[in-house]
Scaffold this motif. Sequence first.
Motif, short mmCIF file in Angstrom:
data_model
loop_
_atom_site.label_atom_id
_atom_site.label_comp_id
_atom_site.label_asym_id
_atom_site.label_seq_id
_atom_site.Cartn_x
_atom_site.Cartn_y
_atom_site.Cartn_z
N THR A 241 -10.26 -9.49 16.72
CA THR A 241 -9.58 -8.70 17.75
C THR A 241 -8.07 -8.82 17.63
OG1 THR A 241 -9.66 -10.51 19.34
CG2 THR A 241 -11.47 -8.95 19.40
N ASN B 195 -9.03 0.59 22.01
CA ASN B 195 -9.12 0.41 23.45
C ASN B 195 -7.71 0.46 24.03
OD1 ASN B 195 -10.13 -0.26 25.99
ND2 ASN B 195 -9.92 -2.45 25.60
N ILE C 244 -4.15 -7.29 19.66
CA ILE C 244 -3.56 -6.65 20.83
C ILE C 244 -2.12 -6.24 20.52
CG2 ILE C 244 -2.75 -8.81 21.85
CD1 ILE C 244 -3.51 -7.61 24.58
N THR D 288 -6.82 -3.57 20.91
CA THR D 288 -6.49 -3.14 22.26
C THR D 288 -4.99 -2.87 22.32
OG1 THR D 288 -8.28 -4.41 23.26
CG2 THR D 288 -6.45 -3.80 24.70
#
Length: 76
Positions: free
Chosen positions: A10, A67, A12, A39
């Motif tokens: 993941t 996202n 960000i 994200t």
Amino acid sequence: MEKGLKKPRTGIILGKFMPPHLGHQYLVDLARSYVDNLTVLVCSIQSEPITGDFRYHWMRSIFTDVNVVHVTDENP
């Protein structure tokens, strides 16, 4: 990725994206190549000239495969 290193799952990115531009496109494209799930936080406060809600929907329409989350902060 270097040989032997595991790909992060993941990632960000946070920003105002006021307005989104080619530099943002490059940043998101690069980040997508390094992670499985990305994200993007669209950060805003009410006094900005381009509303956070508008920028959130703008980013969602540009980056349909990540996202996108709208974050507001109205702390004094």
